[in-house]
Design a protein around this motif. Structure first.
Motif, PDB file in Angstrom:
ATOM      1  N   UNK A 201      -8.852  -9.628   9.263  1.00 35.87           N
ATOM      2  CA  UNK A 201      -9.524  -8.415   8.809  1.00 35.87           C
ATOM      3  C   UNK A 201      -8.589  -7.530   7.981  1.00 35.87           C
ATOM      4  N   UNK A 202      -7.306  -7.597   8.278  1.00 34.16           N
ATOM      5  CA  UNK A 202      -6.326  -6.752   7.582  1.00 34.16           C
ATOM      6  C   UNK A 202      -5.246  -7.620   6.941  1.00 34.16           C
ATOM      7  N   UNK A 203      -4.880  -7.286   5.706  1.00 38.22           N
ATOM      8  CA  UNK A 203      -3.785  -7.962   5.012  1.00 38.22           C
ATOM      9  C   UNK A 203      -2.602  -7.013   4.931  1.00 38.22           C
ATOM     10  N   UNK A 204      -1.429  -7.514   5.256  1.00 36.60           N
ATOM     11  CA  UNK A 204      -0.237  -6.666   5.166  1.00 36.60           C
ATOM     12  C   UNK A 204      -0.055  -6.117   3.749  1.00 36.60           C
ATOM     13  N   UNK A 205      -0.402  -6.902   2.751  1.00 38.35           N
ATOM     14  CA  UNK A 205      -0.178  -6.481   1.363  1.00 38.35           C
ATOM     15  C   UNK A 205      -1.014  -5.261   0.981  1.00 38.35           C
ATOM     16  N   UNK A 206      -2.097  -5.013   1.742  1.00 34.71           N
ATOM     17  CA  UNK A 206      -2.973  -3.879   1.447  1.00 34.71           C
ATOM     18  C   UNK A 206      -2.728  -2.694   2.384  1.00 34.71           C
ATOM     19  N   UNK A 207      -1.749  -2.808   3.270  1.00 34.60           N
ATOM     20  CA  UNK A 207      -1.556  -1.779   4.284  1.00 34.60           C
ATOM     21  C   UNK A 207      -1.121  -0.463   3.628  1.00 34.60           C
ATOM     22  N   UNK A 208      -1.820   0.639   3.928  1.00 35.59           N
ATOM     23  CA  UNK A 208      -1.488   1.917   3.268  1.00 35.59           C
ATOM     24  C   UNK A 208      -0.091   2.427   3.595  1.00 35.59           C
ATOM     25  N   UNK A 209       0.396   2.180   4.806  1.00 31.57           N
ATOM     26  CA  UNK A 209       1.752   2.617   5.153  1.00 31.57           C
ATOM     27  C   UNK A 209       2.776   1.881   4.294  1.00 31.57           C
ATOM     28  N   UNK A 210       2.611   0.572   4.192  1.00 33.43           N
ATOM     29  CA  UNK A 210       3.548  -0.225   3.398  1.00 33.43           C
ATOM     30  C   UNK A 210       3.454   0.134   1.914  1.00 33.43           C
ATOM     31  N   UNK A 211       2.237   0.366   1.434  1.00 27.92           N
ATOM     32  CA  UNK A 211       2.068   0.707   0.023  1.00 27.92           C
ATOM     33  C   UNK A 211       2.676   2.076  -0.292  1.00 27.92           C
ATOM     34  N   UNK A 212       2.556   3.015   0.639  1.00 30.93           N
ATOM     35  CA  UNK A 212       3.150   4.336   0.418  1.00 30.93           C
ATOM     36  C   UNK A 212       4.676   4.241   0.363  1.00 30.93           C
ATOM     37  N   UNK A 213       5.251   3.500   1.300  1.00 33.64           N
ATOM     38  CA  UNK A 213       6.708   3.320   1.299  1.00 33.64           C
ATOM     39  C   UNK A 213       7.140   2.605   0.023  1.00 33.64           C
ATOM     40  N   UNK A 214       6.378   1.599  -0.377  1.00 34.89           N
ATOM     41  CA  UNK A 214       6.706   0.862  -1.600  1.00 34.89           C
ATOM     42  C   UNK A 214       6.715   1.794  -2.810  1.00 34.89           C
TER      43      UNK A 214
END
Length: 293
Positions: A201-214
């Protein structure tokens, strides 16, 4: 750009980021390995069960690098467990890779349904280590109960346990056990690729926390995840056959995550395994003949 190395418990230096070739078709493996080594990787991870050891060896030779410049890691499959079978399995893997010595040799699965065979295979690895045929030995997908029994019944502590680790599945209790015994945690699916191709259901590549840090570092989510592994002391084996992705996954040595960012990534753990349960890997279900060299 110099790859970060990690000193294993037996003193061997392992480049922390390696190219993984799980599910990489043989006809593209050679080019992928050659490209990774051109970019700066110095560590390639394969396995007898992947069916591409020969092509990994070809890619290493085509790179023009000296043998001692490339850290070669492979794994024995469960069909070749048992003492004599494991010794012969080394010959098969080394023959396909075209080398006399392996840098790191792992048992691919614990095979709990026939663990005596696992122990005999590990004793064969100890013999190969003593004879200088391998520089380091370890295991993969071993859970705490498997590690505890292995440690109780064999002599050489495995220097590595390669397990599924990514922000959504972190196996923290197992990692703590590794620290207690001086075992390096090596992450397969380190950027959560398994959360994509297993249809979660969830992909790490789309995670908002990871995207914000990126976004804060001008990097990708994948690069943030690999940096997270490095800063928490793990080795990581990302895989790709795309030259741009291969290069991107190696471009993680020029930035640093803050303590707050590391904590935020740690908090993403769902406890949900993406790969198969180690208990489900049996000879009846997964046994298959590994071809000769």
């Amino acid at each position: 750009m110099s790859p970060l190395t990690i000193t294993l418990s037996n003193g061997v230096e392992l480049p922390a980021i390696g190219l993984g070739v799980f599910q990489t078709p043989p006809d593209v493996t050679t080019a992928s390995v050659e490209e990774a080594l051109r970019v700066g990787y110095r560590h390639i991870d394969t396995a007898a069960a992947y069916g591409n050891e020969r092509e990994v060896g070809d890619g290493i030779r085509r790179s023009g690098l000296a043998r001692d410049e490339v850290f070669i890691e492979t794994k024995l499959w469960i069909s070749d467990y048992g003492y004599d079978s494991a010794l012969h399995a080394f010959d098969k893997s080394a023959g396909k890779l075209g080398v006399d010595q392996l840098d790191l040799l792992l048992l691919h699965q614990p095979l709990p349904s026939a663990f005596d065979r696992t122990l005999d295979a590990y004793r064969a690895l100890e013999k190969l280590l003593a004879d200088g045929r391998v520089r380091a030995i370890g295991v993969s997908n071993f859970m705490p109960e498997h590690l505890e029994r292995l440690l109780a019944e064999t002599s050489a502590v495995p220097v590595v346990n390669q397990i599924e680790v990514h922000p959504y599945f972190q196996q923290t209790a197992l990692q703590r056990l590794h620290v207690q015994h001086g075992i390096l945690t090596q992450a397969w699916s380190p950027i959560g690729g398994i959360t994509s191709y297993r249809g979660g259901e969830k992909r790490t590549f789309d995670d908002p926390v990871l995207l914000e840090i990126a976004g804060q570092h001008g990097k990708s989510a994948a690069q943030v995840m690999l940096r997270w592994h490095l800063q928490e002391g793990r080795s990581a084996i990302p895989k790709s056959i795309k030259p741009a992705r291969i290069a991107e996954n190696f471009d993680v040595f020029d930035f640093e995550l803050t303590t707050e960012q590391l904590v935020a990534i740690d908090a993403l753990d769902t406890g949900v395994r993406g790969g198969p349960e180690p208990e489900s890997i049996t000879l009846e279900a997964y046994g298959r003949e590994i071809p000769e060299a």
